[in-house]
Design a protein around this motif. Structure first.
Motif, PDB file in Angstrom:
ATOM      1  N   LEU A  58       0.713  -1.164  -0.001  1.00 32.38           N
ATOM      2  CA  LEU A  58       0.177  -0.108  -0.067  1.00 32.38           C
ATOM      3  C   LEU A  58       0.836   1.152  -0.143  1.00 32.38           C
ATOM      4  CD1 LEU A  58      -2.806  -0.882   2.656  1.00 32.38           C
ATOM      5  CD2 LEU A  58      -2.826  -0.686   0.125  1.00 32.38           C
ATOM      6  N   ALA A  59       2.077   1.384   0.613  1.00 33.30           N
ATOM      7  CA  ALA A  59       2.914   2.412   0.733  1.00 33.30           C
ATOM      8  C   ALA A  59       3.599   2.771  -0.500  1.00 33.30           C
ATOM      9  CB  ALA A  59       3.808   2.042   1.845  1.00 33.30           C
ATOM     10  N   LYS A  60       3.599   1.850  -1.479  1.00 34.45           N
ATOM     11  CA  LYS A  60       4.044   2.139  -2.749  1.00 34.45           C
ATOM     12  C   LYS A  60       2.901   2.654  -3.681  1.00 34.45           C
ATOM     13  CE  LYS A  60       7.858  -1.389  -2.130  1.00 34.45           C
ATOM     14  NZ  LYS A  60       8.377  -2.685  -2.643  1.00 34.45           N
ATOM     15  N   GLN A  61       1.982   2.579  -3.211  1.00 36.11           N
ATOM     16  CA  GLN A  61       0.879   3.138  -4.259  1.00 36.11           C
ATOM     17  C   GLN A  61       0.938   4.763  -4.515  1.00 36.11           C
ATOM     18  OE1 GLN A  61      -3.059   2.038  -3.016  1.00 36.11           O
ATOM     19  NE2 GLN A  61      -2.335  -0.167  -3.297  1.00 36.11           N
ATOM     20  N   GLU A  62       0.402   5.351  -5.361  1.00 33.82           N
ATOM     21  CA  GLU A  62       0.482   6.875  -5.791  1.00 33.82           C
ATOM     22  C   GLU A  62       0.229   7.653  -4.393  1.00 33.82           C
ATOM     23  OE1 GLU A  62      -0.909  10.009  -8.793  1.00 33.82           O
ATOM     24  OE2 GLU A  62      -1.393   7.980  -9.077  1.00 33.82           O
ATOM     25  N   ASN A  63      -0.833   7.275  -4.013  1.00 30.64           N
ATOM     26  CA  ASN A  63      -1.292   8.304  -2.651  1.00 30.64           C
ATOM     27  C   ASN A  63      -1.123   7.249  -1.479  1.00 30.64           C
ATOM     28  OD1 ASN A  63      -2.521   9.959  -0.814  1.00 30.64           O
ATOM     29  ND2 ASN A  63      -4.105  10.625  -2.216  1.00 30.64           N
ATOM     30  N   GLU A  64       0.331   7.304  -1.156  1.00 27.65           N
ATOM     31  CA  GLU A  64       0.522   6.223  -0.013  1.00 27.65           C
ATOM     32  C   GLU A  64      -0.293   6.588   1.302  1.00 27.65           C
ATOM     33  OE1 GLU A  64       4.657   6.139   0.589  1.00 27.65           O
ATOM     34  OE2 GLU A  64       4.692   8.221   1.201  1.00 27.65           O
ATOM     35  N   GLU A  65      -0.170   7.773   1.743  1.00 30.31           N
ATOM     36  CA  GLU A  65      -0.616   8.376   3.012  1.00 30.31           C
ATOM     37  C   GLU A  65      -2.176   7.875   3.071  1.00 30.31           C
ATOM     38  OE1 GLU A  65      -0.929  12.551   5.150  1.00 30.31           O
ATOM     39  OE2 GLU A  65       1.002  11.999   4.198  1.00 30.31           O
ATOM     40  N   VAL A  66      -2.974   8.067   2.120  1.00 30.83           N
ATOM     41  CA  VAL A  66      -4.451   8.075   2.179  1.00 30.83           C
ATOM     42  C   VAL A  66      -4.717   6.341   2.162  1.00 30.83           C
ATOM     43  CG1 VAL A  66      -6.568   8.136   0.746  1.00 30.83           C
ATOM     44  CG2 VAL A  66      -5.079  10.229   0.884  1.00 30.83           C
TER      45      VAL A  66
END
Length: 526
Positions: free
Chosen positions: A280-288
């Motif tokens: 998940l942390a490697k996705q574009e909007n990791e924080e969300v």
């Protein structure tokens, strides 16, 4: 540049696994949640990425992710201050309730305040970088153990007994009168059990919080005391809604009408959640993405805890992705039948899917335990069964039937194959498990069924199973790849190990089905 801070502490599993009673487990869970909550308060609410903030303190994960830079010193000061406050409230409560003693133990409580936890802090310019830095920090450990003089705890045997004389300067091993000290400890725990149970009654204490014959270390004592509403409210912890005394297993005297009751215990955990978080942390909007995941899992735990059928038992704790519960009936109610417990187990995967994250699978250990098995043994079997399910490929359940003798039979099955037990049909087209159980016993007695592929054709075992389970699940055992998934043998299993594993799986499945799904009583289970 935005900085992220990842935080965790240890020993979390060790702190929980040293618990040998449900109250210990609940108290340990409460303490861990409380400490995590205090660390989270370092950041503003909008900068807390994980764990999500919901109204329930219970089940706070111990892996924390904050937006912003926080130093090792800040985190240590915050967490250790909170832990020391827990210790101080518990110690003060005892000293206030039992003022007749001269207490020498303050220094030892202070040692536990300083040396109970290791705290790890990782930082990075992205969530992924912070989590990787945290993992690197955890590779370097610096543990300090608390030493003691005298006898050790009766629960775990690893730490010294907490009593007023602990830490006294004149307690030299060569000069101690062990008999006199033993008597003083016995008297102290009798009084402590009394004031915790029924302080305004002349009755003997029932051991609601502490049994009079127990000898606890300081951390073990604290786990019990934080479940006391008076202390929980001071610390602003979640108050235990009801005691565990309603879990009825064994009468004071065994009779023909009441021989004790079997109970079900389940422990579950999401599979490879750490890897999923990194994904998940490697996705574009990791924080969300990470925030939403944390919110979803905490909401699931809260709902699972509250929605569990009250007439079936209760959930002891449900964190983000791990939980423990008991299936039981109260003394004045009809006992829970094993078939009903199995029916609930089958529904668990659908309940798990409500967390909205389909990529995370679930591994569970389920114990159907006899009335005389000690609670600490049941909890240990729960942990072992869950680990066994994970070791055979995850996304599955290990079911153990644990007899009063301490012996057990077990069977591990993927969730999507668990329904095979409901496909059973005997020679008359009914569901009397006695037929297959007795046939298997006859074959074994004549050495016509052996769990050894070197001397026995595993295809015969599969065809035997097909007589009673005419379903495509059984045919899949003939195929090497599908059999590997169902049975769970490893890639490097030898030529004989694979078919032997299939034969053992069939044998174990019949044993478990006989005890859980049979409509007749099993003599060996009574």
């Amino acid at each position: 540049m935005t900085i992220y801070t990842a935080i965790t502490f240890a020993p979390v599993q060790g702190f929980i696994e040293k618990s040998r009673k449900l109250r210990d487990l609940y108290g340990a869970s409460q303490i861990l949640s409380y400490l995590s909550q205090q660390i989270v308060k370092l950041a503003n609410s909008e900068d807390v990425i994980s764990p999500a903030r919901i109204k329930v303190q219970r089940g706070m994960p111990n892996r924390i992710l904050l937006k912003g830079e926080f130093t090792q010193e800040q985190v240590e000061k915050t967490m250790l201050s909170a832990w020391k406050q827990v210790l101080e409230e518990c110690r003060n409560w005892i000293e206030k309730k039992l003022p007749e003693y001269e207490y020498h133990w303050k220094k030892d409580w202070g040692k536990w305040g300083n040396y109970s936890w290791e705290i790890f802090v990782g930082k990075g310019d992205s969530i992924t970088a912070a989590m990787e830095d945290l993992d690197n920090c955890k590779l370097s450990r610096g543990w300090i153990a608390v030493n003691w003089i005298g006898e050790s705890s009766s629960l775990t045997g690893t730490d010294g007994i907490a009593f007023p004389g602990l830490g006294a300067e004149d307690r030299h091993p060569d000069k101690l009168n062990w008999r006199n000290e033993g008597m003083r400890i016995k008297e102290f725990y009798q009084k402590l059990a009394f004031i915790l149970d029924e302080p305004h009654s002349d009755k003997e204490p029932k051991g609601k919080y502490i049994a009079a014959n127990e000898r606890l270390s300081i951390p073990e004592l604290v786990k019990r005391l934080v479940t006391l509403p008076e202390i929980a409210k001071i610390l602003e912890m979640s108050v235990l809604e009801s005691s565990f005394s309603d879990i009825y297993r064994r009468p004071e005297k065994i009779t023909e009408k009441d021989k004790g009751r079997w109970t079900g215990w389940f422990m579950g955990d999401g599979d490879e959640v750490g890897k999923y978080l990194k994904k998940l942390a490697k996705q574009e909007n990791e924080e969300v993405s990470v925030k939403k995941f944390s919110q979803d899992m905490r909401e699931w735990g809260k709902n699972f805890y509250r929605a569990f059928p009250q007439d079936l038992g209760r959930v002891i704790y449900a964190g983000g992705d791990d939980f423990l519960g008991v299936i039981y009936s109260k003394q004045n109610e009809d006992e829970i039948q094993p078939q009903r417990a199995f029916d609930w187990l089958k529904s668990l995967p659908e309940e798990w899917k409500k967390n909205k994250h389909k990529d995370i699978t679930l591994s569970v250990g389920f114990i159907w335990a006899g009335h005389s098995v000690p609670q600490r043994d049941i909890l240990q079997h729960c942990r072992e069964a869950e680990k066994h399910a994970k070791s055979l490929g995850r996304d599955r359940i290990t079911i153990r039937i644990l007899f009063n003798s301490g012996q057990y039979v077990q069977w591990t099955c993927p969730w999507d194959n668990l329904d095979i037990l409901n496909r059973y049909r005997d020679r008359e087209g009914k569901s009397n498990w006695s037929h297959v159980y007795q046939d298997l016993a006859q074959l074994k007695s004549r050495h016509a069924f052996r769990i050894d592929a070197q001397t026995f054709d595993y295809k015969f075992a599969i065809n035997f199973l097909k007589i009673y389970f005419p379903h495509e699940y059984v045919d899949q055992l003939f195929n090497d790849s599908t059999a590997k998934y169902i049975v769970g043998f490893s890639d490097d299993a030898s030529g004989y190990e694979r078919p032997t594993a299939i034969i053992a799986w069939i044998n174990d499945m019949i044993n478990i089905g006989w005890h859980l799904c049979s409509n007749t009583s099993s003599p060996s289970a009574l």
